[in-house]
Scaffold this active site. Structure first.
Site, PDB file in Angstrom:
ATOM      1  CB  THR A   1       5.563  -4.901   6.834  1.00  0.00           C
ATOM      2  OG1 THR A   1       4.315  -5.096   7.516  1.00  0.00           O
ATOM      3  CG2 THR A   1       5.427  -3.709   5.910  1.00  0.00           C
TER       4      THR A   1
ATOM      5  CG  ASN B   1      11.736 -11.698  11.265  1.00  0.00           C
ATOM      6  OD1 ASN B   1      12.707 -11.735  10.520  1.00  0.00           O
ATOM      7  ND2 ASN B   1      10.824 -12.663  11.308  1.00  0.00           N
TER       8      ASN B   1
ATOM      9  N   GLY C   1       9.376   0.599   8.877  1.00  0.00           N
ATOM     10  CA  GLY C   1       8.885   0.626   7.493  1.00  0.00           C
ATOM     11  C   GLY C   1       9.289   1.858   6.708  1.00  0.00           C
ATOM     12  CD  GLU C   2       6.024   5.462   7.423  1.00  0.00           C
ATOM     13  OE1 GLU C   2       5.908   5.125   8.610  1.00  0.00           O
ATOM     14  OE2 GLU C   2       5.255   6.228   6.860  1.00  0.00           O
TER      15      GLU C   2
ATOM     16  NE  ARG D   1      14.370  -6.395  22.311  1.00  0.00           N
ATOM     17  CZ  ARG D   1      15.411  -6.719  23.059  1.00  0.00           C
ATOM     18  NH1 ARG D   1      16.405  -7.422  22.547  1.00  0.00           N
ATOM     19  NH2 ARG D   1      15.469  -6.343  24.317  1.00  0.00           N
TER      20      ARG D   1
ATOM     21  CD  GLN E   1       9.046  -3.202   5.472  1.00  0.00           C
ATOM     22  OE1 GLN E   1       8.701  -2.054   5.342  1.00  0.00           O
ATOM     23  NE2 GLN E   1       8.564  -4.165   4.717  1.00  0.00           N
TER      24      GLN E   1
ATOM     25  CB  THR F   1      10.429  -9.069   8.229  1.00  0.00           C
ATOM     26  OG1 THR F   1      10.559  -8.989   9.649  1.00  0.00           O
ATOM     27  CG2 THR F   1       9.896 -10.442   7.850  1.00  0.00           C
TER      28      THR F   1
ATOM     29  N   GLY G   1       0.808  -1.218   0.000  1.00  0.00           N
ATOM     30  CA  GLY G   1       0.000   0.000   0.000  1.00  0.00           C
ATOM     31  C   GLY G   1       0.839   1.266   0.000  1.00  0.00           C
ATOM     32  CG  PHE G   2       4.247   1.538  -1.101  1.00  0.00           C
ATOM     33  CD1 PHE G   2       5.281   0.928  -0.408  1.00  0.00           C
ATOM     34  CD2 PHE G   2       3.905   1.035  -2.346  1.00  0.00           C
ATOM     35  CE1 PHE G   2       5.950  -0.159  -0.950  1.00  0.00           C
ATOM     36  CE2 PHE G   2       4.561  -0.052  -2.881  1.00  0.00           C
ATOM     37  CZ  PHE G   2       5.594  -0.645  -2.183  1.00  0.00           C
TER      38      PHE G   2
END
Lengths: 331, 741
Positions: free
Chosen positions: B467, B625, B698-699, B622, B632, B628, B238-239
């Site tokens: 994500t 994972n 994510g960003e 922290r 990202q 993942t 989706g972003f």
């Protein structure tokens, strides 16, 4: 969905008969352009004649040294053919520089020649476009024209660049196009196949209504020649050329005894540059010579609001391609 | 988190949803085909400003399979949502679909055809003839400002007296940067499948926020939220474009109710550029000044972005500028100007992505003007506390991130002269930039059950947008209960689950994990009550004497019973726990930090620019994972390369129509454009922020990247490109003037 008639042909003769001379009928080969444009509602064929079962997927060496390519040979098969790789490296490289693997697996030799322009105003189905709706005007002039618009061969009716890489290599090599139509078979010089937009940009090629491309026959390779394709673009794959060059040279020591040069991305048709070839022939190879010769291709260029950079970029495509090719020949 | 299974937190375990995605079992919004399904297809405005004067439907109605055709003269009455994030009913475009005859942007829905198949709906939609009264358009930011000026925005900040400090400073820069419209273009197009039963709405929507979508729809349909269920178990990314409910989803639900039949609508790729948001165009003026010692003494960051005529969306470009560097005299301001485009929306790192392109490019210019090395200049000026909030940072390792990335990259080998590093025909440029993103944590509910068959089940109405949220929730349940991952089922993306956050702002991890852990602990407490109760395995023992161990409970004597046996003894089906966790407090400033180092190569002989190498060191607290998380950052770096070199939605300035609105002509990086990407994850838990110490990832990776590219381009070429994207024509010499339009 918008309904259309569908016929499947088993031979070229059947295909031509099924097609007739109606301009609302389309032959369907790989479909990589046609199906896109039908889905966008830009092309609205009333009938589609599927030629995928027509036996035109062979590649044959003729006795006179020419190479005859069936119209249904896929871009992948042609690029990977050992005779093409050996004798016409420029063609193999041009094919592999185009589209993506998936598209090349579907796209055919004849279909590649027939692909439509990427001009967004042609594809949007709304804007004024003389190709789509003759007389409506050209939105690209004065609009967005950076990437897929030409500086050579344009007119005040249309400035869309021809999108093919394959055809640039073929026009450099020299070829004839075999076609079959209601009036029988005939041959068209490859250089005459694609038309300049002039006053009639909707007319893009020399085919008469109902004519089917059956083969493209490449001229015999120039003895001892080397060739290469160089494509320049924003990203490194999956983009139409901003500028590209196909070059073929035959050398005697440092002297260029024969040269063929063609350009992509900058012309409204696959663009052979004889004035560049003439400037190279018989001369001793040097970067300065290449630059001087390349400049001649653009003496009559027209730069539009966003694509003036294509004039130097097209020259760079010629100069670097020649330099690398001749360098590798020497080594 | 517990000690017993510490190894599961941080481990790079594979995605637990991977097999479903690879095998096609994962059902996306348009994969749902309920019985009796009909298909909607839009008729989209071909003008960008004006009114619909007539809609001719006869031809379209005669097309096969057509069920009905909706437009502003034939559409049910709906209601406005107050569009409040706090109330959980936010949308970005507040105008309702078909609300009136106005057209505000090209590609706006003006009619909606419903038919028995997708193809019939599309074919009929093309037979709808719409007539317009066209009005002059405003196609660009400059046209908007010239016509109507600007409206004040939000997120402004001021401290000290920046103009006075600027005027008396030793060295100054005053530069303006521009960024174009960028479009999210996730692989999965926006899609909705809706149906009604007994007055209740079920909608599968490609949504990054099922709870807020439910809240918005409840306002729009004036019905109780309990009667709406929004599903988004899988989203093809989706972003930010899928954070809020867009007109197509509202229209789909509305016509489904009218028809009494399920309706599905997929937004065509072309309209992915028009009616579902975009990152707006920005113009940003940066005025920076230093004293004789190279310390920043004045910062002004004034940003203007485009917005629609229906809504004000503020791209808060100065959000990071407020606190990244120490500076006593600083002003950040935002304004908007209206143009004929759809309403913009958040796109990965909203504000910060275009904002840090400008700030971190300007900092590079400032460093050079002050005669300083760009890395040392930053190290000398990074803020040690958040001066905009007057708070300490909860955890800030930007100095270490910068130094480690610099060392790994080989910054010390850089020769500072423009064009001074060459490799054959290529000129090599080194550039860097800081990256920064706010860490946020929202309120959250979650439920965990430990079942009689020894499995665990966790649910929360947040989403996994690709994500890895499914996986880190399972890791958290495993961490607390000791139950292995392959016995844990995670359910997300369903608004009937306990309220979870939108998947945005990089806050899903920090928000969701503490709630899941709390629910799991409450389930264990319930388990202990069962075990110690009458007839229980540890009947009569005190709960406090039991500890969780090896998928069961153990007492001080070493007696162990697994969960299944404890539940079996009391004939219980499950031990359940719920938890509610609160939003973050404001005791500290919570932010993530990092630095990007980029090598570009410019071949002037063929005007080829490419990014050859990226080293990024990221401080996000922290890492939950490792796989993942790294993915990202790598993905964000690739997107940042696209922002730097390629991405721009182009509009025809004469009529405000988007021109390159497809996947072939809107350029994003392909595999061949992707360099070696070396990601260093610092992994310092921020336990002041939450018990897991995670801040979200994510960003931050996209912030600053385009500036690092631009700074490297300057180092290679001497050209300071202040307008994205950095295309080859902007770097070429001797481009002739255009002879024609």
């Amino acid at each position: 969905m918008r309904n259309f008639d569908y016929a499947r042909a088993e031979s070229a003769h059947q295909a031509v008969a099924a097609h007739g001379t109606d301009r609302e009928v389309s032959f369907l080969a790989g479909g990589t352009t046609l199906l896109d444009l039908v889905k966008l509602d830009v092309m609205q064929p009333q009938k589609v004649v599927d030629i995928n079962r027509v036996d035109l997927d062979g590649i044959e060496r003729l006795d006179d040294g020419r190479l005859r390519i069936g119209a249904m040979v896929t871009n992948t098969a042609l690029a990977r053919d050992q005779r093409v790789i050996n004798d016409y490296a420029v063609l193999s490289q041009a094919l592999l520089a185009g589209a993506s693997t998936q598209l090349r697996n579907k796209a055919t030799t004849g279909g590649n020649m027939m692909q439509r322009v990427r001009c967004p105003y042609f594809r949007d189905g709304v804007s004024a476009c003389n190709k789509r709706e003759p007389g409506s005007g050209c939105s690209a002039i004065g609009g967005v024209n950076r990437s897929v618009h030409a500086v050579l061969g344009t007119s005040d009716q249309c400035i869309a660049s021809h999108p093919s890489d394959m055809c640039v290599a073929m026009i450099a090599i020299g070829a004839t196009v075999q076609v079959e139509g209601p009036e029988g078979q005939r041959e068209i010089d490859f250089a005459d196949f694609h038309l300049l937009p002039g006053e009639t940009p909707a007319r893009e090629h020399a085919l008469e209504p109902g004519e089917l491309i059956t083969h493209v026959t490449l001229d015999a390779p120039i003895t001892g020649s080397q060739s290469a394709y160089l494509k320049l673009r924003d990203r490194q794959s999956y983009q139409f050329a901003l500028a590209s060059s196909a070059v073929i040279v035959q050398m005697d020591g440092d002297t260029i005894t024969q040269a063929r040069v063609a350009l992509g991305g900058v012309g409204t048709k696959p663009w052979r540059a004889p004035e560049v070839e003439a400037a190279l022939k018989g001369k001793s190879a040097s970067e300065r010579l290449f630059a001087d010769a390349a400049g001649r291709a653009f003496e009559n260029a027209t730069a539009y609001s966003q694509n003036a950079y294509k004039i130097p970029l097209g020259q760079q495509a010629i100069v670097r391609n020649l330099a690398d090719l001749i360098d590798s020949t020497a080594a | 988190m517990s000690d017993q299974s510490r190894s599961i937190i941080g481990a790079g375990v594979p995605r637990i949803d991977g097999p479903d995605k690879l095998s096609g079992r994962a059902n996306y919004a348009a994969d749902n085909l309920p019985p009796g399904l009909t298909y909607g297809y839009g008729v989209f405005s071909t003008i960008a400003s004006g009114r619909v004067t007539d809609i001719e439907l006869d031809d379209a109605r005669d097309m096969p399979g057509v069920v009905d055709i909706y437009h502003h003269g034939h559409f049910p009455t709906l209601y406005h949502t107050p569009s409040s994030l706090a109330q959980g009913n936010k949308v970005e475009e507040t105008r309702l679909p078909f609300e009136d005859d106005r057209v505000y942007y090209a590609g706006q829905f003006v009619a909606l055809v419903v038919a028995d198949t997708f193809e019939n709906a599309r074919a009929a939609a093309r037979r709808v003839k719409v007539s317009y009264a066209e009005e002059p358009t405003l196609a660009t930011l400059e046209q908007g400002i010239e016509a109507n000026g600007t409206q004040p925005g939000s997120g402004n900040h001021s401290r000290g007296d920046a103009p006075a400090a600027f005027d008396s400073a030793a060295t100054t820069v005053d530069v303006t940067y521009r960024t174009p419209v960028e479009t999210h273009n996730p692989m999965e197009m926006h899609a909705s499948t809706a149906w009604w039963q007994r007055g209740e709405l079920t909608i599968f929507d490609a949504s990054q926020g099922v709870v807020v979508a439910k809240g918005a729809l409840s306002k729009i349909f004036a019905m109780s939220p309990e009667r709406i269920t929004v599903h988004a178990p899988y989203i093809g990314s989706g972003f930010g474009g899928k954070l809020w409910t867009w007109p197509h989803a509202i229209a789909t639900a509305a016509v489904s109710r009218e028809l009494g039949r399920p309706v599905q609508l997929v937004v065509p790729r072309r309209e992915m550029f028009t009616t579902v948001g975009h990152r707006p165009e920005t113009r940003q003026r940066l005025r920076l000044a230093t004293d004789e010692n190279g310390k920043l003494v004045s910062v002004r960051h004034e940003s203007i972005n485009t917005t629609s005529f229906t809504d004000q969306y503020v791209e808060t470009c100065g959000s990071v500028t407020k606190s990244l560097y120490r500076c006593p005299d600083l002003t950040v301001s935002h304004a908007t100007t209206q143009v004929n485009r759809g309403t913009p929306t958040s796109m990965r790192a909203p504000g910060a992505a275009p904002g840090l392109f400008a700030l971190e490019s300007a900092i590079d210019e400032m460093a050079l003007a002050a005669g300083a090395d760009p890395v040392q200049f930053r190290l000398d000026n990074y803020a040690s506390r958040d001066e905009s909030k007057d708070l300490d940072f909860s955890s800030n390792h930007i100095v270490e991130a910068t130094n480690r990335a610099a060392e790994k990259f080989g910054w010390a080998d850089r020769t500072p002269g423009v064009g001074s590093m060459r490799d054959g025909r290529e000129i090599v440029g080194y550039g860097m930039a800081a990256c920064n993103w706010e860490a946020l944590k929202m309120a959250c509910d979650a439920r965990v059950s430990i079942r009689a068959d020894g499995t665990a089940f966790a649910s929360c109405a947040t989403q996994d947008i690709g994500t890895g949220t499914y996986t880190i929730v399972a890791q958290t349940v495993s961490d607390v209960t000791g139950i292995p991952l392959d016995r844990i089922t995670v359910k997300l993306g369903d608004s009937s689950y306990p309220d979870g956050p939108v998947s945005g702002g990089s806050w899903a991890t920090a928000t969701t994990l503490p709630a899941i852990a709390g629910a799991a602990r409450n389930a264990l407490d319930e388990m202990k009550r069962y075990a110690t109760g009458t007839g229980g395995v540890f009947a009569g023992a005190a709960s406090d004497d039991l500890e969780v161990s090896d998928g069961g409970l153990r007492n001080a004597d070493g007696k162990h019973s697994d969960f299944a046996a404890i539940l079996d003894a009391g004939r219980y089906g499950s031990a359940d726990g719920e938890a509610h966790t609160k939003a973050a407090d404001s005791e500290y400033s919570y932010r993530s930090f990092g630095a990007h180092f980029v090598e570009v190569r410019w071949d002037p002989g063929i005007s080829r620019l490419r990014v050859a190498r990226v080293v990024s060191a990221i401080d996000v607290g922290r890492v939950i994972n490792e796989t993942t998380a790294r993915n990202q950052v790598e993905g964000a770096v690739v997107m940042g390369i696209g922002m730097g070199l390629f991405e721009a939605t182009e509009y025809d300035e004469r009529n405000a129509r988007p021109v390159n609105n497809d996947y072939a002509e809107y350029l994003v990086p392909v595999h061949a454009d992707q360099p070696e990407i070396d990601v260093i994850l610092l992994d310092y838990p921020d336990t002041k922020f939450n018990e897991y110490g995670a801040r979200g990832i994510g960003e931050i990776g996209i912030t600053g990247l385009a500036a690092a590219v631009a700074n490297a381009v300057y180092h290679a070429t001497g050209k300071r490109i202040r307008e994205l994207p950095i295309t080859l024509d902007k770097l070429m010499e001797d481009v002739p003037a255009a002879q024609s339009a």
